[in-house]
Scaffold this motif. Structure first.
Motif, PDB file in Angstrom:
ATOM      1  N   GLY A 127       0.821  -1.199   0.000  1.00  0.00           N
ATOM      2  CA  GLY A 127       0.000   0.000   0.000  1.00  0.00           C
ATOM      3  C   GLY A 127       0.856   1.251   0.000  1.00  0.00           C
ATOM      4  O   GLY A 127       0.567   2.216  -0.689  1.00  0.00           O
ATOM      5  N   ALA A 141       2.940   1.635  -3.345  1.00  0.00           N
ATOM      6  CA  ALA A 141       2.141   1.955  -4.530  1.00  0.00           C
ATOM      7  C   ALA A 141       1.809   3.442  -4.595  1.00  0.00           C
ATOM      8  O   ALA A 141       1.021   3.860  -5.407  1.00  0.00           O
ATOM      9  N   GLY A 142       2.405   4.226  -3.737  1.00  0.00           N
ATOM     10  CA  GLY A 142       2.171   5.664  -3.800  1.00  0.00           C
ATOM     11  C   GLY A 142       1.018   6.089  -2.929  1.00  0.00           C
ATOM     12  O   GLY A 142       0.659   7.248  -2.898  1.00  0.00           O
ATOM     13  N   GLY A 143       0.461   5.156  -2.233  1.00  0.00           N
ATOM     14  CA  GLY A 143      -0.584   5.506  -1.277  1.00  0.00           C
ATOM     15  C   GLY A 143       0.051   6.347  -0.200  1.00  0.00           C
ATOM     16  O   GLY A 143       1.237   6.210   0.092  1.00  0.00           O
TER      17      GLY A 143
END
Lengths: 206, 437
Positions: free
Chosen positions: A37, A40-42
């Motif tokens: 998470g 992924a650039g979250g």
């Protein structure tokens, strides 16, 4: 009703076996997913986005009282304002310093007292076509979460429409509804609920 | 309801070679049963003989809690038991009759040749005194608690003729605050709050978890505030793999699985207004079902997949409507109360739960019989939401937001309530089948 058939038991066996395996896998998967998470650039804790939402919290909670108090660009919602104009947005006598519009219960109609504020922001946007805002819609906690997401979205759309009518370009304005997920104040009085039913104008770095 | 003599069975809870990752950071929910029913079946679950094994799980106590929490059983407290027999021959039925106990569970736990545990237990009827059934369960070293839930399910099914839900799982969201920042965690646990593990964490909101019908996947909504977007995704619980379903501008929310698990109903607003769509998970095709200029959201599929109910404000206040699964034949189905929202069909096709707002009582969970529209309020309010049915339809979990936010499990028949809570907010629950079923 008296006989029990052993195949039933084998059903049980299969169920239980995979349940047990599933649980273990699940536990192992938990940590992997958390990492995924973040990667992924979250907006994971400590990332730029995380900082942003931390500023977010403070700004939301202290928006009214904090106005004009600080000269730092960490005041949430002003990151997208050109430096030379920041003073306008921090001057309590300037309508641009007000960026919150409040609503009646279960309503997305903008009360007329906010017309001046909305016009000021729309006018500023029309003069600064490279500046962008995000309108964040919120509700109080009454009712259900997903309905409140929809209601917050309608509120943000109402403000967007009003700003477009007053001269801003639709492409300068995005909307995001938080529903009841991010109350400005925690509490169950009528006054608390009224503070939470709002749209906040956030100047974003595009 | 007379049963013949014991037919021994073996139910194996297999031992897996995997090591369970520590979940110490994720505190188990505190469990509190607040009310029990008057018409419940009297039962006594005698503490199992488990002195020969080193196990932290008290099997009888798990079985007793499972049964009592349904509201359909009234368990005799251990301190009131006349004796603690472990074998059928040691049971003095008269002494249990005097305590008005109709059913007795006795058993023992032993080591199973290095592989784990072996549970042997019997269900006895005290009047007339006889054994109704006996079972044997083999459990891995880490699985004694799971085996205890299996035992409770066997007793439940034997006495009520339908499956219990003690192996099912919950998903919910916890919100804690640290140094002024909110931390959101999407959690999955046993139905009783045990063995919690985080499947996704974020500093931004997480919402609306929904288990796939087989319990193996979880659909939910995550926010990415930095990008100004939300994302509706499906996460495989075994692998952790995330499948992005929709991250369009605006709302990507309210996921609801079709009963066959091939489609998701959801709410999208990228065209302007929140409307209901159906996404086909195999083909990736999206179909728009409603076209309101107000709010349509919170879809739920009927048990046979033919109908979809949802919340709409097309008449002003939110009310519940029903349509066919192609979007046709829209009918309003709620009229009482100030407003009604968040419908959810029960798994057996007989019930619907929803949130009703009434004057003076706020928002409470209602359960409606679909055959005669009879509607009953089962929660206290004033800020209850997100009802979700147990896999067997006998209980509903919901989110109680007054006071410390917590989850409440209410039995549909019994009136028993079990509260699950922890420090911080616990919210947005959903109930799912055991991942192995």
């Amino acid at each position: 009703m008296t006989d029990r058939i052993s195949p039933n038991c084998w059903n049980w066996q299969i169920k239980v076996a995979s349940w047990t395996g599933g649980l273990k896998l699940l536990l192992a998967a938990g940590s992997v997913v958390v990492l995924a998470g973040c990667a992924a650039g979250g907006p994971g804790p400590g990332s730029g986005a995380g900082q942003n939402s931390s500023g977010n919290q403070q700004a939301i909670n202290g928006q009214t009282k904090a106005q004009g108090k600080s000269n730092q660009s960490v005041v949430r919602g002003l990151r997208g304002v050109p430096k030379k104009d920041l003073s306008k947005f921090k001057n309590p006598n300037n309508p641009l310093s007000k960026r919150t519009i409040h609503f009646a219960f279960n309503s997305s109609s903008i009360p007329s007292r906010y017309a001046k504020i909305i016009r000021a922001h729309a006018h500023y946007l029309s003069k600064h076509p490279n500046v962008h805002v995000r309108l964040e819609g919120h509700t109080d906690k009454r009712g259900t979460r997903e309905y409140n997401i929809a209601l917050g979205s309608r509120r943000a759309k109402s403000v967007k429409q009003a700003m477009v009518l007053a001269g801003a370009k639709a492409s300068q304005i995005s909307t995001l509804s938080f529903g009841e997920e991010r109350p400005a104040v925690v509490g169950d009085t009528k006054a608390d609920y009224a503070k939470n039913r709002r749209v906040v104008i956030i100047y974003t770095k595009h | 309801m007379k049963r013949l003599a014991i037919i021994p069975h073996t139910v194996i809870v297999a031992a897996f070679g995997l090591v369970i990752a520590s979940s110490s950071a994720d505190a188990a929910l505190k469990v509190n049963i607040t009310k029990s029913s008057e018409q419940a079946i009297p039962i006594a679950v005698v503490p199992f003989k488990q002195s020969s094994v080193n196990a932290s799980t008290n099997v009888a106590s798990v079985v007793q809690h499972d049964l009592a929490s349904t509201g359909l059983f009234k368990a005799l407290p251990v301190k009131d038991m006349p004796a603690k027999p472990h074998t059928v021959s040691a049971v003095n039925y008269k002494s249990w009759q005097k305590k008005s106990v109709d059913n007795l569970v006795i058993g023992k736990v032993s080591s199973d040749s290095g592989a784990g545990y072996r549970l042997r237990f019997h269900l006895l009827s005290t009047s007339p005194g006889k054994a109704m059934a006996g079972w044997q369960i083999k459990a891995g070293h880490q699985s004694l608690r799971g085996a205890s839930h299996v035992a409770a399910n066997l007793v439940y099914k034997e006495l009520l003729g339908e499956p219990g839900y003690f192996q099912s799982q919950l998903a919910y969201v916890t919100v804690t605050r640290q140094k002024g920042k909110r931390h959101y965690k999407l959690m999955v646990s046993d139905y009783d709050g045990h063995d919690p593990s985080a499947v996704f964490t974020s500093s931004n909101p997480i919402m609306s978890p929904a288990f796939s019908p087989n319990g193996k996947k979880l659909a939910y909504v995550a926010f990415n505030v930095a990008k100004g977007r939300t994302s509706l995704r499906v996460q495989d619980l075994a692998t952790g793999k995330i499948q992005e379903i929709s991250s369009r501008p605006g709302i990507n929310g309210a996921p609801a699985w079709s009963p066959d698990g091939t489609k998701l109903a959801l709410t999208l607003s990228y065209k302007g207004n929140p409307n209901i769509y159906v996404y086909d998970l195999n083909s990736g095709k999206l179909r728009q079902l409603t076209h309101t200029d107000g709010i349509d959201t919170e879809p739920t599929w009927s048990a046979n997949g033919q109908k979809i109910a949802f919340t709409s404000n097309r008449a002003g206040k939110p009310q519940i409507y029903r349509m066919n699964n192609q979007g046709g034949n829209v009918t309003r189905i709620t009229y009482d109360g100030v407003s009604n929202q968040s419908p959810v069909y029960g798994p057996n096709g007989k019930l619907m739960a929803f949130v009703r707002q009434s004057k003076g009582n706020g928002y409470r969970v209602a359960i409606r019989k679909l055959n005669n529209q009879h509607t009953r309020i089962i929660s206290n309010g004033p800020l209850d939401e997100r009802p979700s049915f147990a896999p067997n339809g006998q209980a509903v979990i919901y989110d109680e937001q007054s006071g410390p936010h917590s989850l409440v499990i209410a039995s549909v028949k019994g009136g028993t309530k079990t509260r699950l809570s922890q420090k911080g907010h616990v919210q947005d629950p959903t109930w799912g089948a055991s991942a192995g079923s």
